[in-house]
Write a protein that holds these residues in place. Structure first.
Motif, mmCIF file in Angstrom:
data_model
loop_
_atom_site.group_PDB
_atom_site.id
_atom_site.type_symbol
_atom_site.label_atom_id
_atom_site.label_comp_id
_atom_site.label_asym_id
_atom_site.label_seq_id
_atom_site.Cartn_x
_atom_site.Cartn_y
_atom_site.Cartn_z
ATOM 1 N N LYS A 25 0.869 -1.170 0.000
ATOM 2 C CA LYS A 25 0.000 0.000 0.000
ATOM 3 C C LYS A 25 0.902 1.214 0.000
ATOM 4 O O LYS A 25 1.886 1.250 0.730
ATOM 5 N N ASN A 26 0.605 2.216 -0.801
ATOM 6 C CA ASN A 26 1.523 3.352 -0.830
ATOM 7 C C ASN A 26 1.225 4.408 0.227
ATOM 8 O O ASN A 26 0.144 4.455 0.806
ATOM 9 N N ILE A 27 2.238 5.224 0.489
ATOM 10 C CA ILE A 27 2.157 6.183 1.585
ATOM 11 C C ILE A 27 0.955 7.105 1.477
ATOM 12 O O ILE A 27 0.241 7.327 2.444
ATOM 13 N N LYS A 28 0.751 7.624 0.289
ATOM 14 C CA LYS A 28 -0.344 8.578 0.102
ATOM 15 C C LYS A 28 -1.671 8.026 0.583
ATOM 16 O O LYS A 28 -2.446 8.718 1.242
ATOM 17 N N LEU A 29 -1.893 6.785 0.239
ATOM 18 C CA LEU A 29 -3.167 6.168 0.588
ATOM 19 C C LEU A 29 -3.302 5.989 2.101
ATOM 20 O O LEU A 29 -4.329 6.335 2.700
ATOM 21 N N ILE A 30 -2.238 5.466 2.712
ATOM 22 C CA ILE A 30 -2.265 5.296 4.175
ATOM 23 C C ILE A 30 -2.477 6.642 4.851
ATOM 24 O O ILE A 30 -3.312 6.787 5.750
ATOM 25 N N ALA A 31 -1.704 7.634 4.381
ATOM 26 C CA ALA A 31 -1.784 8.968 4.977
ATOM 27 C C ALA A 31 -3.204 9.519 4.892
ATOM 28 O O ALA A 31 -3.722 10.116 5.837
ATOM 29 N N LYS A 32 -3.835 9.300 3.756
ATOM 30 C CA LYS A 32 -5.192 9.799 3.576
ATOM 31 C C LYS A 32 -6.157 9.091 4.523
ATOM 32 O O LYS A 32 -6.938 9.732 5.226
ATOM 33 N N GLU A 33 -6.048 7.789 4.568
ATOM 34 C CA GLU A 33 -6.976 7.009 5.394
ATOM 35 C C GLU A 33 -6.822 7.317 6.882
ATOM 36 O O GLU A 33 -7.797 7.293 7.629
ATOM 37 N N GLU A 34 -5.595 7.598 7.289
ATOM 38 C CA GLU A 34 -5.352 7.824 8.719
ATOM 39 C C GLU A 34 -5.186 9.306 9.066
ATOM 40 O O GLU A 34 -4.865 9.640 10.208
ATOM 41 N N THR A 35 -5.432 10.171 8.083
ATOM 42 C CA THR A 35 -5.259 11.621 8.274
ATOM 43 C C THR A 35 -3.920 11.976 8.920
ATOM 44 O O THR A 35 -3.852 12.570 9.999
ATOM 45 N N ILE A 36 -2.869 11.614 8.240
ATOM 46 C CA ILE A 36 -1.513 11.955 8.684
ATOM 47 C C ILE A 36 -0.827 12.676 7.519
ATOM 48 O O ILE A 36 -1.093 12.359 6.356
ATOM 49 N N SER A 37 0.022 13.640 7.816
ATOM 50 C CA SER A 37 0.785 14.322 6.771
ATOM 51 C C SER A 37 1.644 13.319 5.996
ATOM 52 O O SER A 37 2.341 12.492 6.589
ATOM 53 N N VAL A 38 1.572 13.369 4.683
ATOM 54 C CA VAL A 38 2.286 12.410 3.837
ATOM 55 C C VAL A 38 3.779 12.403 4.136
ATOM 56 O O VAL A 38 4.392 11.356 4.332
ATOM 57 N N LYS A 39 4.351 13.602 4.180
ATOM 58 C CA LYS A 39 5.788 13.711 4.370
ATOM 59 C C LYS A 39 6.253 13.194 5.730
ATOM 60 O O LYS A 39 7.320 12.606 5.852
ATOM 61 N N TYR A 40 5.437 13.458 6.721
ATOM 62 C CA TYR A 40 5.784 13.012 8.068
ATOM 63 C C TYR A 40 5.710 11.490 8.141
ATOM 64 O O TYR A 40 6.616 10.826 8.641
ATOM 65 N N LEU A 41 4.645 10.954 7.571
ATOM 66 C CA LEU A 41 4.455 9.507 7.564
ATOM 67 C C LEU A 41 5.590 8.816 6.809
ATOM 68 O O LEU A 41 6.051 7.731 7.193
ATOM 69 N N GLU A 42 6.045 9.480 5.760
ATOM 70 C CA GLU A 42 7.160 8.954 4.979
ATOM 71 C C GLU A 42 8.357 8.661 5.887
ATOM 72 O O GLU A 42 8.981 7.611 5.812
ATOM 73 N N ARG A 43 8.616 9.611 6.764
ATOM 74 C CA ARG A 43 9.751 9.438 7.669
ATOM 75 C C ARG A 43 9.515 8.343 8.696
ATOM 76 O O ARG A 43 10.419 7.589 9.058
ATOM 77 N N LEU A 44 8.289 8.267 9.165
ATOM 78 C CA LEU A 44 7.983 7.245 10.171
ATOM 79 C C LEU A 44 8.123 5.847 9.559
ATOM 80 O O LEU A 44 8.719 4.949 10.159
ATOM 81 N N LEU A 45 7.604 5.702 8.356
ATOM 82 C CA LEU A 45 7.703 4.389 7.703
ATOM 83 C C LEU A 45 9.152 4.027 7.421
ATOM 84 O O LEU A 45 9.547 2.856 7.477
ATOM 85 N N ASN A 46 9.925 5.039 7.146
ATOM 86 C CA ASN A 46 11.352 4.828 6.951
ATOM 87 C C ASN A 46 11.999 4.244 8.210
ATOM 88 O O ASN A 46 12.783 3.290 8.146
ATOM 89 N N ASP A 47 11.656 4.815 9.343
ATOM 90 C CA ASP A 47 12.173 4.291 10.614
ATOM 91 C C ASP A 47 11.713 2.852 10.834
ATOM 92 O O ASP A 47 12.478 2.006 11.290
ATOM 93 N N LEU A 48 10.464 2.612 10.510
ATOM 94 C CA LEU A 48 9.917 1.262 10.707
ATOM 95 C C LEU A 48 10.600 0.252 9.778
ATOM 96 O O LEU A 48 10.827 -0.894 10.149
ATOM 97 N N ARG A 49 10.951 0.724 8.610
ATOM 98 C CA ARG A 49 11.663 -0.131 7.674
ATOM 99 C C ARG A 49 13.048 -0.481 8.200
ATOM 100 O O ARG A 49 13.477 -1.625 8.197
ATOM 101 N N LYS A 50 13.740 0.543 8.706
ATOM 102 C CA LYS A 50 15.083 0.310 9.243
ATOM 103 C C LYS A 50 15.051 -0.668 10.411
ATOM 104 O O LYS A 50 16.043 -1.300 10.734
ATOM 105 N N TYR A 51 13.919 -0.736 11.050
ATOM 106 C CA TYR A 51 13.756 -1.650 12.173
ATOM 107 C C TYR A 51 13.198 -2.991 11.725
ATOM 108 O O TYR A 51 12.827 -3.827 12.536
ATOM 109 N N ASP A 52 13.099 -3.152 10.413
ATOM 110 C CA ASP A 52 12.662 -4.434 9.846
ATOM 111 C C ASP A 52 11.222 -4.807 10.170
ATOM 112 O O ASP A 52 10.868 -5.979 10.236
ATOM 113 N N LEU A 53 10.406 -3.813 10.370
ATOM 114 C CA LEU A 53 8.998 -4.107 10.651
ATOM 115 C C LEU A 53 8.152 -4.012 9.391
ATOM 116 O O LEU A 53 7.108 -4.633 9.286
ATOM 117 N N VAL A 54 8.608 -3.201 8.419
ATOM 118 C CA VAL A 54 7.932 -3.158 7.124
ATOM 119 C C VAL A 54 8.958 -3.325 6.018
ATOM 120 O O VAL A 54 10.167 -3.175 6.234
#
Lengths: 129, 129
Positions: A25-54
């Motif tokens: 699922k792409n960031i834009k869609l998640i951000a829209k569904e959860e009402t989160i800023s796209v750019k901010y979410l981008e960074r959070l998902l990046n952290d989650l990726r580095k932690y091997d969760l996504v």
DNA sequence: TTAAAGCATACTAAATTAGTAGGATATCGG
DNA sequence: CCGATATCCTACTAATTTAGTATGCTTTAA
């Protein structure tokens, strides 16, 4: 005593992904569904990726997906990935020169352990209903 | 996720008072023993007083003393007096318009209850050794 | 080969927390 | 009753953390 909205947003995004584990699922869609800023979410998902969760996939039709089954990812995993180790007071996890005369460090240690335990027992799969 | 140093300093000051429950002790002395800024501690003790955890005496030979026996004051009491209600996420304790579709509020509610329980079981008298 | 997506870094704004300043008020001891 | 001592009160400032934005680069499926 508060968790940051990083933890809140990140958890929401993770639960969102957990609701359809098999798809990316792409960031834009998640951000829209959860009402989160796209750019901010981008960074959070990046952290989650580095932690091997996504896991992420670049290019057209790319996006994110959970790296492990939702049953095997706990809220503690998500929180730690985004905020660092659970330590409810600065002194926890460090050595402190006042330690020999400090009456309260033990409190924060007990509490930290307790919090981590509680959050480790809650899995993403418990939150998808 | 951190408690503030208010909680840390406040707890240290309270344990300090608990070590000699029968005496009143002035701010300067407590501040010195616990290495806390006098002026800052002044404000913390004020909050604790408003919460009925300590009693103050003005004038020469004045100072502070616990208002109840150390056995009957918990770490939760101190933390709540200084930081307000234990709510590990903004949304806890409020109504939120996203609530019907929010997957995670329940997590923070469970955790908040858990934290409060843990801290309620630890009394000042457990920390004076 | 190009458009869609993530990746990376740096910056800015807002909010919270920590700490300071200065004086007003109360009260004990002499 | 005076003055030293200690708390009480309000407002301000500094530091730190958190939240969010901007810009551009890189990768890759179609």
């Amino acid at each position: 005593m508060k968790f940051s909205s990083k933890a809140e947003y990140g958890l929401k995004a993770m639960v969102n992904l957990a609701k359809d584990e098999t798809r990316t699922k792409n960031i834009k869609l998640i951000a829209k569904e959860e009402t989160i800023s796209v750019k901010y979410l981008e960074r959070l998902l990046n952290d989650l990726r580095k932690y091997d969760l996504v896991e992420s996939f670049k290019g057209a039709n790319g996006g994110y997906a959970l790296k492990r089954p939702a049953k095997k990812i706990s809220v503690a995993d998500v929180v730690i990935a985004l905020e660092g180790p659970i330590a409810p007071m600065k002194c926890v996890g460090k050595t402190c020169r006042m330690e020999h005369q400090c009456s309260s460090k033990i409190v924060w240690q007990i509490l930290g352990t307790q919090i981590e335990k509680t959050l480790s027992h809650i899995k993403l799969s418990d939150l998808t209903k």
